[in-house]
Design a protein around this motif. Structure first.
Motif, PDB file in Angstrom:
ATOM      1  N   ALA A 168      86.844 -18.247 -65.872  1.00 41.66           N
ATOM      2  CA  ALA A 168      86.514 -16.831 -65.975  1.00 41.66           C
ATOM      3  C   ALA A 168      85.209 -16.573 -66.694  1.00 41.66           C
ATOM      4  CB  ALA A 168      87.640 -16.083 -66.689  1.00 41.66           C
ATOM      5  N   GLY A 169      84.806 -17.464 -67.584  1.00 37.83           N
ATOM      6  CA  GLY A 169      83.661 -17.177 -68.421  1.00 37.83           C
ATOM      7  C   GLY A 169      82.439 -17.994 -68.118  1.00 37.83           C
ATOM      8  N   ALA A 170      82.604 -19.208 -67.660  1.00 42.21           N
ATOM      9  CA  ALA A 170      81.474 -20.082 -67.402  1.00 42.21           C
ATOM     10  C   ALA A 170      81.574 -20.629 -65.994  1.00 42.21           C
ATOM     11  CB  ALA A 170      81.457 -21.243 -68.407  1.00 42.21           C
ATOM     12  N   ALA A 171      80.416 -21.033 -65.438  1.00 42.70           N
ATOM     13  CA  ALA A 171      80.406 -21.548 -64.080  1.00 42.70           C
ATOM     14  C   ALA A 171      81.250 -22.807 -63.983  1.00 42.70           C
ATOM     15  CB  ALA A 171      78.974 -21.828 -63.644  1.00 42.70           C
ATOM     16  N   GLY A 172      81.990 -22.920 -62.922  1.00 43.89           N
ATOM     17  CA  GLY A 172      82.822 -24.092 -62.709  1.00 43.89           C
ATOM     18  C   GLY A 172      83.362 -24.095 -61.303  1.00 43.89           C
ATOM     19  N   PRO A 173      84.000 -25.170 -60.887  1.00 46.69           N
ATOM     20  CA  PRO A 173      84.483 -25.276 -59.514  1.00 46.69           C
ATOM     21  C   PRO A 173      85.708 -24.400 -59.267  1.00 46.69           C
ATOM     22  CG  PRO A 173      85.204 -27.160 -60.777  1.00 46.69           C
ATOM     23  CD  PRO A 173      84.296 -26.375 -61.685  1.00 46.69           C
ATOM     24  N   VAL A 174      85.913 -24.094 -58.017  1.00 51.51           N
ATOM     25  CA  VAL A 174      87.136 -23.434 -57.571  1.00 51.51           C
ATOM     26  C   VAL A 174      88.138 -24.514 -57.195  1.00 51.51           C
ATOM     27  CG1 VAL A 174      88.164 -21.939 -55.802  1.00 51.51           C
ATOM     28  CG2 VAL A 174      85.906 -21.399 -56.747  1.00 51.51           C
ATOM     29  N   VAL A 175      89.363 -24.391 -57.694  1.00 52.70           N
ATOM     30  CA  VAL A 175      90.393 -25.388 -57.407  1.00 52.70           C
ATOM     31  C   VAL A 175      91.612 -24.707 -56.801  1.00 52.70           C
ATOM     32  CG1 VAL A 175      89.626 -26.931 -59.247  1.00 52.70           C
ATOM     33  CG2 VAL A 175      91.378 -25.216 -59.732  1.00 52.70           C
ATOM     34  N   VAL A 176      92.352 -25.460 -56.009  1.00 55.28           N
ATOM     35  CA  VAL A 176      93.549 -24.933 -55.361  1.00 55.28           C
ATOM     36  C   VAL A 176      94.710 -24.937 -56.345  1.00 55.28           C
ATOM     37  CG1 VAL A 176      95.232 -25.300 -53.518  1.00 55.28           C
ATOM     38  CG2 VAL A 176      92.795 -25.669 -53.077  1.00 55.28           C
ATOM     39  N   GLU A 177      95.382 -23.811 -56.466  1.00 56.66           N
ATOM     40  CA  GLU A 177      96.579 -23.696 -57.297  1.00 56.66           C
ATOM     41  C   GLU A 177      97.863 -23.785 -56.478  1.00 56.66           C
ATOM     42  OE1 GLU A 177      97.129 -23.070 -60.752  1.00 56.66           O
ATOM     43  OE2 GLU A 177      95.076 -23.811 -60.889  1.00 56.66           O
ATOM     44  N   HIS A 178      97.826 -23.209 -55.264  1.00 58.76           N
ATOM     45  CA  HIS A 178      99.023 -23.210 -54.426  1.00 58.76           C
ATOM     46  C   HIS A 178      98.605 -22.994 -52.984  1.00 58.76           C
ATOM     47  CE1 HIS A 178     103.174 -22.509 -53.173  1.00 58.76           C
ATOM     48  NE2 HIS A 178     102.763 -21.425 -52.542  1.00 58.76           N
ATOM     49  N   THR A 179      99.307 -23.635 -52.066  1.00 56.19           N
ATOM     50  CA  THR A 179      99.063 -23.458 -50.641  1.00 56.19           C
ATOM     51  C   THR A 179     100.360 -23.056 -49.957  1.00 56.19           C
ATOM     52  OG1 THR A 179      97.305 -25.123 -50.637  1.00 56.19           O
ATOM     53  CG2 THR A 179      98.272 -24.550 -48.512  1.00 56.19           C
TER      54      THR A 179
END
Length: 1003
Positions: free
Chosen positions: A253-264
């Motif tokens: 939420a605050g710093a740049a970082g990757p998007v990761v999958v939480e649930h499919t």
């Protein structure tokens, strides 16, 4: 002289004067609604159709009361003592224990998705006020309302950070108004207003990024370090591009970082509105599927919750005690996921304050004048010539034809759907073509901007240009761009005014557009010396110099003449005159001067030298109405109007089209140049700054809307329609103009704010909305008391045009309909192919159940005294035949034969204030008659067997109309289309309906 017709506008059987108190609190009212919910044959009683005295112009304040909300969203305060709920675009407050809800916000704000801040001191929501969604906050008592974001981009679905200092939301900002603007997740810092984009960053890793995608519906982790959201990927659907939303992802939420999958999500369903429990251990979301197996399911930790009842597609909200606040069966309900059988509904009562219009209805142009001035001047042009022809085919492809060799090639396909692009215009050197096309800003919603598309004919490459940032060309019919012969300018219509855009030789804009005149403008064309423009302005042909001077009117004193119909007697074996349930046998209908002079028992002799029509073995009924059509002669030609007549339709209501074309069609029908039903006209769909359809007209300013409406007055519109992106101020002004200037009805797709803004009706039960979901029906198609009350509340005078697309599968229950010559000969080949294909597939149980759910809503509204008029939205669906499928659906759904027929005869006439002229077969009424080879009161399905009609006393025989479209010989017909297969025509039809507002079932 105005006739004393009240536009209150379609009175019901309930008595006047009106009481602003709830009718639902009266036992008789509750009993009426309860009775409407049971199966059986029902219809509107004749007393429900009686008139009331005309009211003076103005508005009447009243309240609509209900205790159920179809798609109401709710949020519970952190202290657990009070709810803020959103019902029909109004925020309300009520105690946690339930009771009377107090409205907090005005209708024009249009708030959505309210949510409490962690300390309970503020409510965040998104709102559409002004023509775009932005973030707002207010205090729980409705005070201190503040807009937190602004600009041309939509901001939706706010979610508070756990410490209450930030709001995550989904937004288009960061995109491009020409290239597109997909939704990404952003974070707003409330202290300083700083906005931070957290997904879709350059170089950011994440799932589903191999193609287009959209991010939406954020929620926070309890520690405030991550934002979870839905990520959806682009897919191709039969109706056009769409989304597959099965992934819940997370991002810092605050710093740049990757998007990761939480649930499919593993099922074939769409995921929406994820919510993490306060302890961060449980993830809840909704899972929805579309009709005909529509559903909305609560899922917690990947497991569906066995929740009884109809779940609304609104965000689930966790409470501090581990419950979820949902909307089930129209009630705000607390549910503990591990014990779903033990639910706690929170009772509420709400009174929605509305101001409803009172006005007198105009004298419509019903085609009876012997001489009429021409209003329908259509596509005027000044002239030059050449060796190549550029044109659009029926699917909107830009085709180039060499006139010498006859060779053709497709240069480009349209950017989207919703009608054809604008007609092409050549550059002086013959290398480039300019046309108006519409981009699509993102995959979540259809709308975009009408832009200039430049195509290089030598390379086939193309470029897009906006006339100005976030500025739309008025519409895609003939609002430009039109290239000047000297190549220096393009003429365009923006905000319904004529503008000049300076361009380079390759069509690239070199400056801002300049407004030439502030009067309404359409259809510009150039003089050969590039010094003068010809255009239409509110029905007048006008010339203007490119310096804005030397404005003058080109007088076109044209009149049209109509031959009076011969006096006639129709001998009806059976007559249903529309005034009751019963049929009369062996009746003469005497017609003089196009109107019914007498309805009396048949006399074999003694009627003088009247023309005789023998229907002694047939049934005669009032001429049918189709109250939702779109004149579309650019692709259908005369097949549309003739097709309507062959199915018994004598009056058609346009709910959107090109203004001058409709005026031309209305006049051509009235004087007998075109075979068709009388046409009640409207103009283009009056929209906001973005549009979907080519017939949509874009507006950002009040001056632009004023110009568009002035055209309506000059062309004598019979209806004024606003569309999905039109903000409340456009809806209100359009309704006021319709009522006070024209004396006609106004409506839109939107139940709310339609009823709050003074409109008269919705043009569907549900179609495209500007929010994620509308307020008329739930995800499974059910409606509750808030909806029924709006359509039936005493004094509301708010009607429903029903377009039951779910009736399309009924074609498969009667496959012989596809062999009718009206299908095989009159319908265009793409519709004929669709009918044949659908006729071979019997309706499924799921399709029939979906249809019954929809018709149950209409039946409840009718039984409670509301007004439902039947329409089709043709030519989105096959012309004429679709009205009969809708009538069959209503009859099979519980209406008596007369009750079903009233929705296409008596009630449309009442709705449009024409019940003194049309809707029944009575002396003094226009002689609109439909002759049926059968008895619909014994076998309702025989209604489709129309053998002839009279429209205003003028006869049309189905067999003769069909014969006019028979090819010269079967050999020549087969040779003409020998290389075109049924699949080819089906694809043509699919492309023509691409990006349509509605799913039309199996057709």
């Amino acid at each position: 002289m105005e006739r004393d017709r009240s536009s209150e506008a379609f009175p019901t059987s309930r008595p006047s004067p009106l009481s602003p108190r709830s009718l639902l609190s009266r036992p008789s009212r509750r009993q009426l609604l309860a009775a409407a919910g049971v199966a059986g044959v029902v219809g509107v009683s004749p007393t429900a159709l009686s008139a009331v005295p005309a009211a003076a112009s103005g508005r009447a304040a009243l309240s609509l009361s209900f205790s159920e909300a179809t798609n109401g969203a709710a949020t519970l305060s952190p202290a657990g003592d009070r709810l803020i709920v959103e019902i029909q675009h109004v925020l309300w407050s009520l105690p946690r224990t339930g009771g009377r809800a107090v409205p907090l916000t005005p209708a024009g704000l249009e708030p959505d998705r309210p949510t409490h801040s962690p300390d309970g001191k503020l409510i965040a929501f998104c709102a559409y006020q002004g023509g775009g969604y932005h973030l707002w906050t207010m205090r729980p008592d409705g005070s201190d309302v503040r807009q937190r974001t602004d600009g041309p981009w939509d901001d939706r679905a706010p979610a508070w950070s756990p410490d209450g200092t930030r709001i995550a939301f989904a937004s288009e900002r960061g995109g491009d108004p020409v290239e597109g603007s997909p939704y990404r997740i952003h974070v707003l810092n409330l202290a300083n207003g700083e906005l931070t984009r957290v997904t879709g960053l350059t170089g950011q890793d994440g799932p589903l990024q191999g193609g287009p995608w959209e991010d939406f519906d954020p929620t926070w982790s309890p520690d405030g370090r991550r934002v979870l959201f839905v990520r959806a990927k682009a897919v191709s659907l039969p109706t056009g591009p769409g989304l597959e939303a099965r992934t819940i992802a997370a991002v810092p939420a605050g710093a740049a970082g990757p998007v990761v999958v939480e649930h499919t999500e593993t099922t074939a369903a769409q995921v929406m509105t994820p919510a993490l429990a306060p302890d961060g251990r449980r993830l809840a979301y909704l899972r929805v599927t579309a009709a005909p197996s529509a559903s909305c399911t609560l899922v917690v930790d990947g497991t569906p919750v066995a929740l009884a009842g109809d779940l609304a597609p609104v965000p689930p909200r966790w409470t501090a005690t581990g419950e979820l606040l949902l909307t089930v069966d129209g009630h705000f309900t607390l549910v503990r996921p591990e014990k779903p059988a033990r639910t706690e509904p929170i009772p509420f009562e709400g009174e929605l304050p509305v101001d409803r219009p009172r006005y007198r209805t105009k004298d419509y142009d019903l085609g009876e004048e012997r001489v009429r001035p021409v209003r329908g001047i259509h596509l005027p042009a000044l002239s030059p010539d050449g060796k190549r022809l550029a044109c659009l085919d029926m699917t909107g492809r830009l085709v180039l034809r060499d006139l010498g060799s006859g060779a053709e090639r497709v240069l480009v396909t349209p950017l989207g759907g919703g009608g054809l692009p604008g007609r092409p215009s050549w550059s002086p050197d013959g290398r480039y073509l300019a046309l108006c096309d519409r981009n699509r800003l993102n995959l979540r919603f259809r709308e975009g901007y009408n832009v200039i598309r430049i195509v290089d004919t030598t390379t086939g490459t193309d470029r897009l240009h906006a006339v100005a940032p976030h500025v739309c060309i008025a519409d895609r019919y003939d609002s430009g761009p039109v290239w000047s012969p000297d190549g220096r300018w393009m003429a365009v219509v923006v905000e319904s005014a004529l503008c000049l855009l300076p361009v380079a030789p390759d069509g690239t804009p070199t400056g801002a557009p300049r407004t030439l005149a502030t009067e309404p403008a359409d259809h510009p064309s150039w003089s050969g010396d590039s010094k003068t423009l010809l255009y239409l302005s509110a029905g007048r042909l006008r010339l203007i110099g490119i310096d804005g001077h030397d404005r003058r009117t080109v007088r076109v004193p044209l009149d049209q003449h109509r031959t009076a119909p011969a006096d006639t007697v129709v001998h009806a074996g059976r007559l249903w005159d529309g005034t009751g349930e019963s049929v009369r046998d062996d009746v003469d209908i005497v017609v003089r001067g196009g109107r019914v002079a007498e309805v009396a028992p048949h006399r074999a002799r003694g009627r003088g030298a009247l023309r005789r029509i023998d229907a002694s073995n047939r049934t005669v009924i009032p001429g049918l109405w189709d109250t939702h059509t779109h004149p579309w002669q650019s692709t259908y030609g005369g097949r549309q109007t003739v097709g309507q007549l062959t199915y018994g339709i004598t009056t058609a209501v346009s709910l959107g089209g090109f203004a001058y074309e409709q005026a031309r069609i209305r006049e051509a029908v009235a004087v007998g140049q075109l075979a068709g039903p009388r046409l009640l006209t409207t103009g283009e769909l009056l929209d906001g700054s973005r549009v979907a359809y080519s017939m949509g007209r874009a507006h950002r300013t009040r001056d632009g809307l004023r110009r568009s409406l002035e055209r309506g007055a000059a062309l004598d519109w019979d209806f004024v329609k606003t569309y999905v992106r039109a903000p409340s101020w456009v809806m209100e002004e359009a309704a006021r103009f319709a009522h006070e200037r024209l004396g006609v009805r106004s409506g839109s797709h939107l139940l709310s704010p339609g009823v709050q803004s003074g409109q008269d009706l919705t043009t569907h039960l549900l179609a495209t909305q500007r929010g994620e979901f509308g307020h008329a029906v739930s995800a499974t198609g059910r409606a509750y008391e808030d909806v029924v009350e709006i359509y039936t509340g005493q004094g509301a005078n708010f009607a429903l045009v029903a377009t039951p697309f779910t009736s399309a599968p009924l074609l498969g229950a009667d496959p012989g309909l596809a062999d009718d010559t009206r299908v095989t000969v009159v319908m265009p080949p793409w519709d004929s192919a669709a009918v044949r294909r659908s006729a071979g597939v019997p309706p499924t149980a799921a399709q029939l159940a979906t249809l019954r759910t929809e018709t149950d809503v209409y039946r409840r509204v009718l039984a409670a005294g509301g007004l439902v008029a039947l329409g089709t939205d043709q030519p989105l669906v096959p012309v004429g035949l679709s009205l009969h499928l809708g009538l069959r659906a209503l009859h099979h759904g519980g209406l008596s034969p007369a009750g079903a027929l009233r929705t296409a005869t008596v009630l449309p006439a009442r709705l449009f204030g024409l019940d003194g002229d049309l809707g029944t077969v009575e002396p003094g009424k226009l002689a609109d008659l439909t002759v049926v080879d059968g008895d619909p009161f014994e076998d309702f399905d025989t209604l489709v067997r129309t053998v002839s009609v009279l429209r205003g006393g003028t006869p049309y025989v189905t067999q003769d109309l069909v014969a006019a479209f028979e090819p010269p010989s079967k050999v020549s017909a087969s040779a003409r289309w020998r290389d075109v297969t049924e699949d080819d025509w089906l694809e043509v039809g699919r492309l023509m309906r691409k990006d349509g507002c509605c799913h039309t079932g199996s057709l």
